[in-house]
Design a protein around this motif. Structure first.
Motif, short mmCIF file in Angstrom:
data_model
loop_
_atom_site.label_atom_id
_atom_site.label_comp_id
_atom_site.label_asym_id
_atom_site.label_seq_id
_atom_site.Cartn_x
_atom_site.Cartn_y
_atom_site.Cartn_z
N ASP A 49 11.71 -1.52 -2.29
CA ASP A 49 11.12 -1.71 -3.47
C ASP A 49 12.34 -1.66 -4.82
N TYR A 73 4.36 -2.25 -7.88
CA TYR A 73 4.96 -2.25 -6.71
C TYR A 73 4.06 -2.90 -5.65
N ALA A 89 3.52 -2.12 -2.62
CA ALA A 89 2.53 -1.20 -1.80
C ALA A 89 1.16 -0.72 -2.35
N ASP A 90 1.15 -0.51 -3.76
CA ASP A 90 0.15 -0.11 -4.62
C ASP A 90 -0.86 -1.32 -4.73
N ARG A 119 -1.64 7.79 0.71
CA ARG A 119 -1.51 6.30 1.03
C ARG A 119 -1.73 6.35 2.57
N SER A 167 12.52 3.20 3.07
CA SER A 167 11.57 2.80 2.07
C SER A 167 10.55 4.22 2.14
N SER A 183 7.60 3.58 1.11
CA SER A 183 6.15 2.91 1.14
C SER A 183 6.00 3.14 2.88
N TYR A 204 5.22 -2.38 5.39
CA TYR A 204 6.48 -3.37 5.00
C TYR A 204 6.91 -4.20 6.25
#
Length: 322
Positions: free
Chosen positions: A67, A77, A79-80, A123, A173, A175, A180
């Motif tokens: 990112d 982002y 992911a968010d 997450r 990352s 994330s 991803y």
């Protein structure tokens, strides 16, 4: 005698063909292609570096954050947005036990520290219970829906040059890894097993759990991921934020910083901004890619009160070298 002459002719022709083929392959493989969007100065330095790696017989490894480094993070982002969009569609407003538990995790994500291990743990907790395939599909769907034009063209050209010079390319990352892997592999031509992120244990029957797999790719953990899973000192690293510092400093060659912030003072970076910190590193190159809001998309992340990421309009920036 005629047979011997014929054999000599065949051998000569074969040798000539092999030598010509080798020369052609070498010429094709090791020719730097200037990157449109980078200055001549930056391109010259990249070309000199790449050419210096041609005689190397060891693994040539390049490691990048994702990112903000390989594709845009404005306004939010991926992911968010992927997680909050999934939560809104599947859990928000429902009264069953699972939905309440998942929305409690969302509340913690929205109102907690978004750079610590607790954040990445939440997450993982949110995604737990799904299969690896389902999580990959969530990430891929979000990319196709709202982020498909966010890949930086300059970075795609850079990756193409790295491949031409026989580099292994890895992504590290912060994330979730599974979120991803699919779209990054398809868009960037990097094998899924070289796309590393926050890992969680997957059961024998394919269900993703909330059990973190260490090291966690957050801040200093990114350097630990390089040492643990990649097992080589990178010749090239790329990042965009404070969280990439330790990973980038594993490089024994070049370091590329993309769209560095020049506002916030970072204590861990010798009380300098990200931009100032890397300007003091003789092996670092600063470049800029355009990262601005695109399209008239509805972002759940914004609706739920998350602050937008800073815009980086390339026309407002200078492209500088090291």
């Amino acid at each position: 005698m005629k047979t011997f002459v014929r054999i000599q002719c065949v051998l000569t022709m074969t040798l000539t063909f092999v030598l010509a083929s080798l020369m052609f392959v070498e010429a094709q493989t090791f020719t730097f292609k200037p990157i449109k969007g980078f200055s001549d100065e930056v391109n010259d330095k990249l070309e000199a570096f790449f050419d210096s790696t041609v005689p190397m017989k060891t693994r040539k490894v390049a490691v990048f954050d994702c990112d903000g480094t390989l594709f845009g993070q404005v306004p939010y982002y991926l992911a968010d947005e992927a997680l909050y969009d999934f939560a809104q569609k599947n859990y928000a407003g429902k009264t069953d036990k699972k939905s309440k538990e998942k929305m409690k995790i969302v509340d913690q994500l929205l109102h907690g520290n978004n750079v610590g291990v607790d954040f990445v743990q939440n997450r993982v907790r949110f995604l737990s219970g799904l299969t690896a395939e389902e999580i990959q599909e969530i990430g891929n769907n979000m990319f196709q829906e709202k982020y498909q034009n966010k890949m930086y063209p300059e970075m795609k050209q850079l990756l193409a040059n790295l491949k031409d010079y026989d580099f292994e390319i890895w992504i590290v990352s912060a994330s979730p890894e599974l979120l991803y892997q699919r779209f990054c592999a398809e868009q960037l031509g990097i094998p899924e097993d070289r796309i590393l992120g926050v890992k969680s244990l997957v059961t024998a029957d394919g269900i993703v759990t909330d059990q973190l797999v260490y090291p966690v790719s957050q801040d200093n953990g990114k350097a630990e991921v390089v040492n643990t899973f990649i097992k080589a000192k990178p010749l090239f690293t790329g990042g965009n934020s404070r969280g990439d510092m330790e990973m980038m400093n594993t490089s024994v060659g070049l370091k590329l910083i993309v769209n560095p912030d020049d506002q916030k003072i970072e204590k861990e970076m010798d009380n300098k901004t990200v931009k100032q910190y890397w300007e003091n590193d003789p092996r670092a190159i600063t470049v800029y890619s355009n990262d601005v809001p695109e399209g008239n998309y509805k972002y759940v992340t914004g609706e739920w009160g998350v602050k937008k990421n800073a815009t980086n309009a390339k026309e407002d920036k200078a492209v500088i070298g090291y």
